[in-house]
Every structure is written in C-alpha cells, then in structure tokens.
Write an enzyme that holds these catalytic residues in place. Structure first.
Site, PDB file in Angstrom:
ATOM      1  N   MET A  19       9.870 -22.234  36.508  1.00 18.45           N
ATOM      2  CA  MET A  19       9.649 -22.599  37.502  1.00 18.45           C
ATOM      3  C   MET A  19       9.804 -24.512  37.214  1.00 18.45           C
ATOM      4  O   MET A  19       9.857 -24.895  36.441  1.00 18.45           O
ATOM      5  CB  MET A  19       7.953 -22.910  37.188  1.00 18.45           C
ATOM      6  CG  MET A  19       7.522 -21.772  37.225  1.00 18.45           C
ATOM      7  SD  MET A  19       5.666 -21.272  36.604  1.00 18.45           S
ATOM      8  CE  MET A  19       5.740 -21.597  34.904  1.00 18.45           C
ATOM      9  N   CYS A 105      13.847 -19.129  46.171  1.00 18.77           N
ATOM     10  CA  CYS A 105      12.872 -20.547  45.689  1.00 18.77           C
ATOM     11  C   CYS A 105      13.176 -20.713  47.410  1.00 18.77           C
ATOM     12  O   CYS A 105      13.659 -20.723  48.248  1.00 18.77           O
ATOM     13  CB  CYS A 105      13.252 -22.192  45.539  1.00 18.77           C
ATOM     14  SG  CYS A 105      12.883 -23.199  45.021  1.00 18.77           S
ATOM     15  N   LYS A 144      16.811 -12.936  41.014  1.00 19.80           N
ATOM     16  CA  LYS A 144      15.403 -13.440  41.922  1.00 19.80           C
ATOM     17  C   LYS A 144      15.433 -13.373  43.367  1.00 19.80           C
ATOM     18  O   LYS A 144      16.217 -14.093  43.616  1.00 19.80           O
ATOM     19  CB  LYS A 144      15.290 -14.566  40.822  1.00 19.80           C
ATOM     20  CG  LYS A 144      13.582 -14.231  41.325  1.00 19.80           C
ATOM     21  CD  LYS A 144      12.640 -15.610  40.047  1.00 19.80           C
ATOM     22  CE  LYS A 144      10.819 -15.367  40.260  1.00 19.80           C
ATOM     23  NZ  LYS A 144      10.759 -15.670  41.276  1.00 19.80           N
ATOM     24  N   ASP A 207       1.605 -13.714  41.892  1.00 15.83           N
ATOM     25  CA  ASP A 207      -0.278 -13.680  41.600  1.00 15.83           C
ATOM     26  C   ASP A 207      -0.193 -12.433  40.406  1.00 15.83           C
ATOM     27  O   ASP A 207      -1.634 -12.349  40.489  1.00 15.83           O
ATOM     28  CB  ASP A 207      -1.128 -13.743  42.726  1.00 15.83           C
ATOM     29  CG  ASP A 207      -1.308 -14.028  43.785  1.00 15.83           C
ATOM     30  OD1 ASP A 207      -0.762 -15.117  43.521  1.00 15.83           O
ATOM     31  OD2 ASP A 207      -1.160 -13.940  45.372  1.00 15.83           O
TER      32      ASP A 207
END
Length: 329
Positions: A19, A105, A144, A207
C-alpha cells in the site's frame, strides 16, 4: 489436487498487501512482529530507484530484511523493461528474497504513465516486462494484478498463463477491475479462472478484513492464500489473527489499554526516526487516526492529535486517545 508450492517458505499463506505510503518499513516491522506469512513493500517506481540519486526512503523500501522477518517481497512498478530489470537487480542486491511486479495499481498518476493496471491493456508490453525482470534476477519473481481493465476486458487468466510460462512463480489477484478502483465488492469468485489457468500459487486480495471474509475468499476463489490490505490499518495484528483462525498458528495477544498505547507510541517513534521529525509527524497522523478508530477512541482527541505538531504532546495524549468511548459499538 496438486499442492502448489510458494516461491519462498511462508509460515502461513496470509500476506500484507503493498500500500503506497502505508506499508513502509516501520509499519512492516510492527506487522511482522505480530506475525505474517509474507510482507510486501509499498510500490517503488523503477525509475525512482535506477535514475534518481538513491535516497534513504528508496533504500529502506528496497531493504528486504526486517529484523528477524525475512519473508519480504519488494514490489516494483514501471513500463520500461530495462529500468524494471535494473530495479529488480537493485532489490535483489539489497537482500530481497522475492521481487513482485505491480500490474494492479489503479491510481491515475500511475496508469497515466502506462504502468500499474494500465499494463493489462497491453499484455505484450506486460510480458516484455516480465521477461526482463525474470532474466535479471535469481530470486523468484511474482506478479500482482487485477481481474482486468474493465468488465469488457477480464484478461487476468490469459496474462497469468503467459506470465507463468515466462517464469512468474506466484500471482496475487485483486478481485476488482481497474475501472472499479475500490468501489463495489471484490469478486473473489472471479479469481477462480486465474487459479485454474496456472499451476503456481494464486493469492486472493480485496475486502479481506477478518477470518470470516478470508475463509469466504478462499472458498470462492480456490486460491492458495489471502492478502490483507486496508483491513490491517490500525490493526497490525490482523494478519496473525486470520492465520490463527484459518491455519492454527499461534494467536496474537491483541493489545488494549496501556499495552496499546505503548505499541502506538513505539510505532510513532519509529516513524519519526525513519522519516525525520517534520515529515514523520505528517506521515504518522494517518496511522494514529486508524489506531484511534480501531480502538473507538474519543473523536475530540482524535481531531486534536491530527493537528498537534509536538511529538511530546502527541505521546502524552495517546493513552486517553486510545481509550474506548463508553458508548462505542
């Protein structure tokens, strides 16, 4: 079903998501202390590492060893294969046991530079980046990404299949498209086609905020593990809690009262030492806010801490600010 082996040994398949501006060295140290299967650095722009004069920030971001916690991946981003290869070599030279390529991203400034999730619109360029990074290092390279660019371009399985053939050893899939940003609910079921397309492990992301959501994500996606992002803000023990409930590892002692105040004060001092007093005060505010929110602390003290410019006064206020309000849910 054939067991899929992780590229480096993990205590548990519960990872901390990269992050930007959050998973810096101090935060990773705190999370790693409670326990985590894998820590991923905040995204580092390849050009920032290679072309810019090295700074304390970039050097520390790329440092892999965090105390005794070695299961750390350095995530790099960019669109130039040569710069990405050079950045990967720098990360490896500084001790990274694994390098991760960012193709997820959604930020406008990243996508506007044709990096991050923008690469999902150009699989050929994405694969040239993969080829360059894999060839540049001896450590495992992972990737990712999101489900796709939008609902009309859900090409994560196709990219994953090609990337595995190019040498990628693990994938993390965020269960949203780039067009969704962080809106709506993550679609864990939509990760399953990626799991079925490759023979290496896939991590489900998006989530996942507790053991219940982690278990649901695993069941719907068929993934080999989970990655926790925003849910860990203000709760650095969350990964260890999830791992304990899902995999039977040792449950962490969740601090409260004076113990929580001591933890937050230590994290606060680590931030100030890492960034210096002026920048550190600004960086620390978001973490203080998250800790207070998680503890259901008084709103008035939270507001005061967000404005306070004296580190000494912040430290003095922490015990009261982290005390739950009596009417908190």
């Amino acid at each position: 079903m054939t067991r899929k082996i992780f590229p480096i040994p993990l205590a548990t398949p519960v990872a901390l998501a990269p992050m930007s501006g959050i998973t810096d060295l101090p935060f990773r140290q705190v999370v790693g202390r409670f326990g985590a299967g894998l820590l991923v650095s905040e995204m580092i722009a390849s050009g920032e590492i290679v072309t810019a004069r090295p700074t304390r920030r970039t050097a520390s971001q790329a440092r892999a060893e965090i105390g005794d916690f070695a299961a750390t991946s350095v995530q790099i981003a960019g669109r130039d294969p040569d710069l990405m290869a050079q950045a990967a070599r720098i990360a490896q030279d500084q001790g990274a046991p694994m390098v991760d390529i960012n193709m997820g991203c959604p930020a406008k400034k990243v996508v506007g530079g044709a990096s991050g999730s923008a690469l999902m619109r150009d699989p050929d360029l994405a694969l040239r980046l993969v080829d360059a990074v894999v060839a540049a290092v001896d450590v495992p390279v992972t990737l990712k990404m999101r489900l796709g660019w939008d609902a009309e371009l859900l090409n994560a399985p196709l990219i994953a299949r090609r990337a595995e053939s190019a040498g990628i050893k693990m994938f993390t899939i965020h269960g949203r498209t780039r067009a969704q940003f962080y809106q709506g609910a993550a679609d864990w079921r939509a990760i399953k086609p990626v799991v079925e397309a490759v023979s290496v492990p896939v991590i489900a992301n998006g989530d996942i905020t507790d053991a219940i959501s982690a278990r649901q994500a695993l069941a719907l996606s068929g993934a080999a593990g989970v990655m926790v992002g925003r849910g860990a803000q203000g709760r650095p023990w969350l990964l260890a809690q999830i791992a304990a409930e899902l995999y039977g590892s040792q449950a962490p002692e969740v601090p409260s009262g004076a113990a929580l105040a001591d933890l937050v004060a230590e994290h606060y001092r680590m931030i100030l030492e890492f960034y210096g007093p002026e920048l550190g005060l600004r960086v620390a505010r978001k973490h203080l806010g998250w800790y207070i929110d998680a503890a259901h602390g008084p709103a008035d003290l939270r507001a005061m801490l967000m404005r306070e410019k004296s580190a000494e006064r912040v430290l003095a206020m922490l015990p009261a600010a982290l005390s739950p309000q009596r009417n908190a849910a």
